[in-house]
Scaffold this motif. Structure first.
Motif, PDB file in Angstrom:
ATOM      1  N   GLY A 233     -15.916 -37.419 -26.900  1.00  0.00           N
ATOM      2  CA  GLY A 233     -15.424 -36.874 -28.146  1.00  0.00           C
ATOM      3  C   GLY A 233     -15.076 -35.406 -28.092  1.00  0.00           C
ATOM      4  N   ALA A 234     -14.984 -34.790 -26.936  1.00  0.00           N
ATOM      5  CA  ALA A 234     -14.648 -33.379 -26.844  1.00  0.00           C
ATOM      6  C   ALA A 234     -13.882 -33.137 -25.558  1.00  0.00           C
ATOM      7  CB  ALA A 234     -15.922 -32.523 -26.871  1.00  0.00           C
ATOM      8  N   GLU A 235     -13.139 -32.035 -25.540  1.00  0.00           N
ATOM      9  CA  GLU A 235     -12.395 -31.684 -24.342  1.00  0.00           C
ATOM     10  C   GLU A 235     -13.354 -31.382 -23.202  1.00  0.00           C
ATOM     11  OE1 GLU A 235      -9.202 -28.320 -22.762  1.00  0.00           O
ATOM     12  OE2 GLU A 235     -10.235 -28.091 -24.680  1.00  0.00           O
ATOM     13  N   SER A 236     -12.984 -31.825 -22.006  1.00  0.00           N
ATOM     14  CA  SER A 236     -13.822 -31.543 -20.849  1.00  0.00           C
ATOM     15  C   SER A 236     -13.650 -30.109 -20.393  1.00  0.00           C
ATOM     16  CB  SER A 236     -13.475 -32.503 -19.704  1.00  0.00           C
ATOM     17  OG  SER A 236     -12.138 -32.296 -19.283  1.00  0.00           O
ATOM     18  N   LEU A 237     -14.662 -29.606 -19.713  1.00  0.00           N
ATOM     19  CA  LEU A 237     -14.634 -28.277 -19.114  1.00  0.00           C
ATOM     20  C   LEU A 237     -14.397 -28.461 -17.628  1.00  0.00           C
ATOM     21  CD1 LEU A 237     -15.158 -25.191 -19.324  1.00  0.00           C
ATOM     22  CD2 LEU A 237     -17.585 -25.702 -18.982  1.00  0.00           C
ATOM     23  N   ARG A 238     -13.387 -27.791 -17.086  1.00  0.00           N
ATOM     24  CA  ARG A 238     -13.014 -27.958 -15.687  1.00  0.00           C
ATOM     25  C   ARG A 238     -13.218 -26.650 -14.932  1.00  0.00           C
ATOM     26  NH1 ARG A 238      -9.718 -30.059 -19.020  1.00  0.00           N
ATOM     27  NH2 ARG A 238      -8.120 -28.450 -18.816  1.00  0.00           N
ATOM     28  N   ILE A 239     -13.856 -26.753 -13.761  1.00  0.00           N
ATOM     29  CA  ILE A 239     -14.256 -25.579 -12.988  1.00  0.00           C
ATOM     30  C   ILE A 239     -13.849 -25.771 -11.537  1.00  0.00           C
ATOM     31  CG2 ILE A 239     -16.206 -24.143 -12.258  1.00  0.00           C
ATOM     32  CD1 ILE A 239     -17.730 -25.385 -14.720  1.00  0.00           C
ATOM     33  N   GLY A 240     -13.130 -24.823 -10.970  1.00  0.00           N
ATOM     34  CA  GLY A 240     -12.809 -24.846  -9.561  1.00  0.00           C
ATOM     35  C   GLY A 240     -13.939 -24.236  -8.740  1.00  0.00           C
TER      36      GLY A 240
ATOM     37  N   SER B 247     -13.325 -28.102  -4.201  1.00  0.00           N
ATOM     38  CA  SER B 247     -13.564 -29.106  -5.237  1.00  0.00           C
ATOM     39  C   SER B 247     -13.250 -28.547  -6.614  1.00  0.00           C
ATOM     40  CB  SER B 247     -15.031 -29.563  -5.198  1.00  0.00           C
ATOM     41  OG  SER B 247     -15.899 -28.470  -5.446  1.00  0.00           O
ATOM     42  N   TRP B 248     -13.158 -29.462  -7.567  1.00  0.00           N
ATOM     43  CA  TRP B 248     -13.190 -29.052  -8.966  1.00  0.00           C
ATOM     44  C   TRP B 248     -14.160 -29.956  -9.702  1.00  0.00           C
ATOM     45  CZ3 TRP B 248     -11.351 -31.926 -13.258  1.00  0.00           C
ATOM     46  CH2 TRP B 248     -10.584 -33.072 -12.966  1.00  0.00           C
ATOM     47  N   MET B 249     -14.842 -29.364 -10.651  1.00  0.00           N
ATOM     48  CA  MET B 249     -15.887 -30.057 -11.393  1.00  0.00           C
ATOM     49  C   MET B 249     -15.433 -30.251 -12.826  1.00  0.00           C
ATOM     50  SD  MET B 249     -19.876 -28.914 -11.905  1.00  0.00           S
ATOM     51  CE  MET B 249     -19.429 -27.170 -12.013  1.00  0.00           C
ATOM     52  N   GLU B 250     -15.714 -31.439 -13.355  1.00  0.00           N
ATOM     53  CA  GLU B 250     -15.387 -31.755 -14.739  1.00  0.00           C
ATOM     54  C   GLU B 250     -16.669 -32.075 -15.491  1.00  0.00           C
ATOM     55  OE1 GLU B 250     -12.058 -34.242 -17.225  1.00  0.00           O
ATOM     56  OE2 GLU B 250     -12.690 -35.030 -15.277  1.00  0.00           O
ATOM     57  N   ILE B 251     -16.889 -31.366 -16.591  1.00  0.00           N
ATOM     58  CA  ILE B 251     -18.052 -31.593 -17.451  1.00  0.00           C
ATOM     59  C   ILE B 251     -17.535 -32.194 -18.750  1.00  0.00           C
ATOM     60  CG2 ILE B 251     -20.059 -30.560 -18.571  1.00  0.00           C
ATOM     61  CD1 ILE B 251     -19.783 -28.218 -16.587  1.00  0.00           C
ATOM     62  N   ALA B 252     -17.852 -33.452 -18.981  1.00  0.00           N
ATOM     63  CA  ALA B 252     -17.340 -34.170 -20.142  1.00  0.00           C
ATOM     64  C   ALA B 252     -18.157 -33.842 -21.383  1.00  0.00           C
ATOM     65  CB  ALA B 252     -17.360 -35.675 -19.877  1.00  0.00           C
ATOM     66  N   GLY B 253     -17.547 -34.105 -22.531  1.00  0.00           N
ATOM     67  CA  GLY B 253     -18.261 -33.894 -23.785  1.00  0.00           C
ATOM     68  C   GLY B 253     -19.485 -34.770 -23.906  1.00  0.00           C
ATOM     69  N   SER B 254     -19.520 -35.889 -23.186  1.00  0.00           N
ATOM     70  CA  SER B 254     -20.669 -36.788 -23.194  1.00  0.00           C
ATOM     71  C   SER B 254     -21.846 -36.240 -22.395  1.00  0.00           C
ATOM     72  CB  SER B 254     -20.265 -38.143 -22.610  1.00  0.00           C
ATOM     73  OG  SER B 254     -19.892 -37.993 -21.245  1.00  0.00           O
ATOM     74  N   GLY B 255     -21.604 -35.186 -21.603  1.00  0.00           N
ATOM     75  CA  GLY B 255     -22.641 -34.648 -20.726  1.00  0.00           C
ATOM     76  C   GLY B 255     -22.509 -35.069 -19.281  1.00  0.00           C
ATOM     77  N   ALA B 256     -21.612 -36.012 -18.998  1.00  0.00           N
ATOM     78  CA  ALA B 256     -21.397 -36.439 -17.620  1.00  0.00           C
ATOM     79  C   ALA B 256     -20.721 -35.317 -16.831  1.00  0.00           C
ATOM     80  CB  ALA B 256     -20.536 -37.689 -17.582  1.00  0.00           C
ATOM     81  N   ILE B 257     -21.132 -35.168 -15.579  1.00  0.00           N
ATOM     82  CA  ILE B 257     -20.562 -34.150 -14.690  1.00  0.00           C
ATOM     83  C   ILE B 257     -20.065 -34.838 -13.435  1.00  0.00           C
ATOM     84  CG2 ILE B 257     -21.022 -32.054 -13.367  1.00  0.00           C
ATOM     85  CD1 ILE B 257     -23.203 -31.363 -15.352  1.00  0.00           C
ATOM     86  N   GLU B 258     -18.819 -34.528 -13.069  1.00  0.00           N
ATOM     87  CA  GLU B 258     -18.245 -35.105 -11.867  1.00  0.00           C
ATOM     88  C   GLU B 258     -17.622 -34.014 -11.008  1.00  0.00           C
ATOM     89  OE1 GLU B 258     -15.434 -38.866 -10.450  1.00  0.00           O
ATOM     90  OE2 GLU B 258     -15.587 -38.332 -12.581  1.00  0.00           O
ATOM     91  N   VAL B 259     -17.953 -34.026  -9.723  1.00  0.00           N
ATOM     92  CA  VAL B 259     -17.366 -33.112  -8.756  1.00  0.00           C
ATOM     93  C   VAL B 259     -16.350 -33.891  -7.941  1.00  0.00           C
ATOM     94  CG1 VAL B 259     -17.782 -31.615  -6.766  1.00  0.00           C
ATOM     95  CG2 VAL B 259     -19.448 -31.686  -8.642  1.00  0.00           C
ATOM     96  N   HIS B 260     -15.097 -33.491  -8.040  1.00  0.00           N
ATOM     97  CA  HIS B 260     -14.014 -34.139  -7.314  1.00  0.00           C
ATOM     98  C   HIS B 260     -13.836 -33.412  -5.983  1.00  0.00           C
ATOM     99  CE1 HIS B 260     -12.762 -36.335 -10.995  1.00  0.00           C
ATOM    100  NE2 HIS B 260     -13.191 -35.238 -11.599  1.00  0.00           N
ATOM    101  N   GLY B 261     -14.142 -34.076  -4.877  1.00  0.00           N
ATOM    102  CA  GLY B 261     -14.083 -33.445  -3.577  1.00  0.00           C
ATOM    103  C   GLY B 261     -12.714 -33.562  -2.932  1.00  0.00           C
ATOM    104  N   PHE B 262     -12.233 -32.463  -2.393  1.00  0.00           N
ATOM    105  CA  PHE B 262     -10.972 -32.433  -1.668  1.00  0.00           C
ATOM    106  C   PHE B 262     -11.274 -32.309  -0.177  1.00  0.00           C
ATOM    107  CE2 PHE B 262      -9.861 -31.222  -5.853  1.00  0.00           C
ATOM    108  CZ  PHE B 262      -8.483 -31.159  -6.031  1.00  0.00           C
ATOM    109  N   ARG B 263     -10.453 -33.013   0.634  1.00  0.00           N
ATOM    110  CA  ARG B 263     -10.577 -32.911   2.087  1.00  0.00           C
ATOM    111  C   ARG B 263     -12.004 -33.223   2.533  1.00  0.00           C
ATOM    112  NH1 ARG B 263      -5.414 -33.128   4.264  1.00  0.00           N
ATOM    113  NH2 ARG B 263      -4.083 -31.486   3.425  1.00  0.00           N
TER     114      ARG B 263
END
Length: 303
Positions: free
Chosen positions: A41-48, A275-291
């Motif tokens: 229900g909220a915009e995610s926060l994205r962090i490089g 990587s970049w990390m996404e923190i969802a409004g639900s509290g879930a955190i995902e780190v997207h790994g590159f290479r």
């Protein structure tokens, strides 16, 4: 897809490294950066996240290809422009040592010019190589940061940047006055950390260079005391760190300690890691790994 494994207060998901085309990680995610957040229900926060670039205009030494960090960072920048991170965190050792302050300052200006092109908001963790020839105030002046350890809030989250570049006697690193194995969080900073965490109830992430989850040469000597403060606060979710150049993960007392892969290691784009990390409004955190950077994900445990 990797299985979700319960880990106490949270659930943790760790997968093998993705097979990546140049400039891309998970295209389906990159094409819809807001979808995970919409469930909460909220915009995610994205962090490089980048670490251990060790940029220097000098020949390779061992497995470290100093000059190639410019091209590797350019690849990361292209990926970040797709997801538009709110801010970027550099987890230490942005530069490598030089023979003079003037030369090392030029290394720093060169690589920081590329980093600054990604987005306006950037955070820098001091690494031991950042202050091998420079002093802390000289490094911070170039990257336009007022201090080495501090905290800030963003979209309901609290973030802490730590500085472990202190000798056991409390003296700050600078001008080659230290051994890299003697990393410490001094009493003044530890007191500040405890007070800072007491003052917030927001979910918290911590950024460090030297590791807080090990007691070998790559670890902060008083890491146990630092972890006690983090655990006592109750709201610290994860620590992101660099320094040892390899992917690693530990869960200690419900806090995730993610050690990120170094960008400087190996020659060629296939050896890159970021990587970049996404923190969802639900509290879930995902780190997207590159290479070579491994992906991670954890979600709040069901109430």
């Amino acid at each position: 897809m990797p299985a979700i494994v319960p880990l106490g207060r949270r659930a943790f998901l760790q997968g093998s490294s993705l097979l990546l085309a140049p400039l891309l990680c998970d295209r389906t995610v990159l094409g819809r950066p807001h979808q995970a957040a919409s469930e909460g229900g909220a915009e995610s926060l994205r962090i490089g996240l980048v670490t251990d670039l060790h940029y220097a205009d000098k020949p390779p030494a061992g497995s470290r290809y100093y000059r190639e960090s410019l091209d590797k960072l350019a690849e990361a920048a292209a990926a970040y422009r797709e997801v538009k991170p709110h801010f970027v965190v550099e987890l230490g050792d942005l530069i490598d040592a030089a023979d003079s302050v003037a030369v090392e300052t030029e290394y720093l200006k060169r690589i920081n010019k590329e980093l600054a092109s990604i987005c306006d908001q950037r955070h820098y963790v001091l690494g031991n190589h950042c202050v091998a020839t420079l002093r802390k105030e000289e490094f911070l002046q170039v990257v336009e940061r007022p201090q080495a350890f501090y905290s800030f809030d963003e979209q309901g989250m609290h973030f802490v940047v730590l500085d472990a570049c202190f000798r056991s006697d409390g003296e700050p690193y600078g001008r080659n006055n230290f051994k890299w194995t003697d990393a410490n969080i001094p009493a003044e900073e530890l007191d500040w950390l405890a007070e800072d965490l007491r003052a917030t109830e927001r979910p918290t992430l911590v950024f460090a260079h030297q590791r807080l989850d090990v007691h070998d040469n790559h670890g902060v000597r008083n890491a146990a005391a630092v972890r006690k403060v983090l655990e006592g606060a109750g709201q610290v979710q994860a620590v992101f760190q660099g320094h040892s150049h390899q992917n690693d993960y530990r869960n200690i007392a419900g806090i995730h300690y993610c050690t990120m892969v170094a960008m400087v290691e190996g020659s060629g784009p296939e050896q890159n890691g970021y990587s970049w990390m996404e923190i969802a409004g639900s509290g879930a955190i995902e780190v997207h790994g590159f290479r070579k950077q491994k992906p991670y994900q954890w979600v709040p445990a069901p109430s």
